[in-house]
Design a protein around this motif. Structure first.
Motif, PDB file in Angstrom:
ATOM      1  N   GLN A 198      -3.491   2.689  -9.762  1.00 45.59           N
ATOM      2  CA  GLN A 198      -4.564   1.928  -9.137  1.00 45.59           C
ATOM      3  C   GLN A 198      -5.722   1.726 -10.107  1.00 45.59           C
ATOM      4  N   LYS A 199      -6.455   0.640  -9.926  1.00 46.85           N
ATOM      5  CA  LYS A 199      -7.561   0.290 -10.812  1.00 46.85           C
ATOM      6  C   LYS A 199      -8.921   0.640 -10.218  1.00 46.85           C
ATOM      7  N   ASP A 202      -4.561   7.184  -6.881  1.00 47.15           N
ATOM      8  CA  ASP A 202      -3.143   6.877  -6.799  1.00 47.15           C
ATOM      9  C   ASP A 202      -2.682   6.341  -8.141  1.00 47.15           C
ATOM     10  N   GLN A 257       0.816  -1.203   0.000  1.00 44.92           N
ATOM     11  CA  GLN A 257       0.000   0.000   0.000  1.00 44.92           C
ATOM     12  C   GLN A 257       0.853   1.256   0.000  1.00 44.92           C
ATOM     13  N   ARG A 282     -10.981   3.235  -7.355  1.00 53.39           N
ATOM     14  CA  ARG A 282     -10.967   4.378  -6.451  1.00 53.39           C
ATOM     15  C   ARG A 282     -12.011   4.159  -5.359  1.00 53.39           C
ATOM     16  N   GLU A 328      -3.181   5.138   0.296  1.00 57.39           N
ATOM     17  CA  GLU A 328      -4.083   3.991   0.360  1.00 57.39           C
ATOM     18  C   GLU A 328      -4.309   3.556   1.797  1.00 57.39           C
TER      19      GLU A 328
END
Length: 325
Positions: A260-261, A257, A198, A263, A202
Motif C-alpha cells: 500500500q502507498k 498492508d 481490498q 496509511r 483495509e
C-alpha cells in the motif's frame, strides 16, 4: 430533494476529502462523489463519511470539547516525532490500556430525536491537487456544523450507507464483546462491494474509520472498538507521539498492508484516550499522473507526506441547529 435538503445532505457529508484529479479524469471516485453529492453508495476504502466526530465521554451538559493545544497547519510536512516521548507497547497493549481506562468512565447521557449533533473541526488536504495556475490552499480554518441526530432522510431504507447518527449509534450499542465478532459485524455493515481488491485489514479499517466519526460514542462502546482495532490485520501503533493538525500530541494507530502507498491512521488522545481525528500518511514514494490532462503536471508524493488531516476540536449534543454546547 429541494435546495435546502441538498444543503443539509452536503453538511452531513462535509469534510470528506475530495478525490484527486486522476480519479476525476476517470469519472470520479464513485464514493468520494457520493460524499460530495449526497448519493447513497457502497463503502470503498478511500471513502470518509465525516458526518460528526467521535467522543469517548460527555459531561453533564452533553458536551465534549478539546483545546487546540497549538496552531494548526496545512503543509505536507514529514511525520517526524512531535516529542521525544515514546508510545510503549504493541498496538494491542496500547489499545488495551485505552479500553481499560474508558470502561471506567461515566457513559454520559444519550441524545434523543429532535436534538442536533454539533461539531467543530479542522481539516486539510495539503498538496492534494497538483500545482497549476490555481491559488495555493489557504491555511485551514475551524469549521462548525450541525447534524440531526435522527434524520428521516437517512432512515427511509433508500440511503444506502448514508445512515443517520441514530442508526449508527444503535449499531454500535449492539456490538459484542469479542473483537473478532465486532470486526465481522463491521464488515457486514460496511461491505467492500463486488469486485473490490481490498484486503481484509483495509476493509476493517475503512468501516471502523466511519464509525469512529459517530457522536456521542459511550466510552464502554469505544473500548470495544479499540480492542477490535487492535486485532485488524496489519494494524500498528507508531512508537512515538505525533502532532495532529491542531498541534496536539496524539497516539497514531494505522493500517500497514504490503504494497500500500497510503496509511490511514486513527489519532487518539494519549491521556484521555478520546478520538482526536484521523489522517492519511504517504508510506511509499510515488507519483500520480493525470491522463488526458496535458496541462496538469504529475503530482509526486514522498514517504512521510501528509495527504489528508482531520482534527476534531469540539463536539456536543444541542437542542437546536445553531446552538453551541
Amino acid at each position: 430533494m429541494n435546495v435546502d435538503e441538498m444543503k443539509d445532505v452536503r453538511e452531513f457529508r462535509a469534510g470528506a476529502p475530495k478525490p484527486d484529479r486522476a480519479r476525476l479524469a476517470k469519472g470520479r471516485d464513485r464514493l468520494s462523489s457520493a460524499a460530495e453529492r449526497g448519493r447513497g453508495r457502497r463503502l470503498r476504502a478511500d471513502w470518509r463519511l465525516a458526518a460528526v466526530g467521535a467522543a469517548a465521554a460527555l459531561t453533564a451538559v452533553a458536551v465534549l470539547a478539546y483545546g487546540l493545544g497549538g496552531g494548526g497547519h496545512s503543509g505536507a510536512e514529514r511525520t517526524v516525532p512531535a516529542t521525544t516521548r515514546t508510545v510503549p507497547g504493541s498496538v494491542k497493549e496500547v489499545l488495551e490500556r485505552a479500553a481499560s481506562t474508558l470502561e471506567r468512565a461515566d457513559p454520559g447521557p444519550t441524545p434523543h430525536a429532535g436534538q442536533w449533533i454539533y461539531e467543530k473541526e479542522l481539516s486539510a488536504t495539503p498538496g492534494m491537487w497538483p500545482k497549476s495556475t490555481t491559488q495555493p490552499e489557504p491555511e485551514p480554518k475551524p469549521r462548525e456544523r450541525w447534524v440531526r441526530y435522527a434524520d428521516p432522510r437517512f432512515e427511509n431504507g433508500k440511503e444506502g450507507d448514508d445512515r443517520s447518527m441514530r442508526e449508527r449509534l444503535r449499531f454500535l450499542d449492539e456490538l459484542p464483546d469479542d473483537p473478532a465478532a465486532v470486526l465481522k459485524k463491521v464488515r457486514a455493515y460496511y461491505p467492500s462491494g463486488k469486485g473490490s481488491t481490498q484486503s481484509e485489514g483495509e476493509q476493517d479499517m475503512s468501516g471502523l474509520r466511519v464509525l469512529f466519526a459517530s457522536q456521542p460514542i459511550p466510552p464502554q462502546t469505544l473500548a470495544k472498538m479499540y480492542r477490535a482495532l487492535a486485532t485488524v490485520p496489519g494494524a500498528e501503533v507508531t512508537d512515538h507521539l505525533v502532532r495532529d493538525l491542531a498541534g496536539r500530541d496524539a497516539i497514531a494507530v494505522g493500517h500497514d498492508d504490503k504494497g500500500q502507498k497510503i496509511r490511514r491512521e486513527i489519532l487518539i488522545d494519549p491521556h484521555t484516550y478520546q478520538y482526536l481525528g484521523d489522517r492519511w500518511v504517504v508510506v511509499k514514494d510515488h507519483k500520480v499522473s493525470f491522463p488526458g490532462a496535458d496541462d496538469i503536471p504529475d503530482r509526486p508524493w514522498k514517504a512521510g507526506d501528509l495527504m489528508f488531516q482531520n482534527a476534531l476540536l469540539a463536539a456536543g449534543v444541542v437542542d437546536h441547529k445553531g446552538d453551541r454546547p
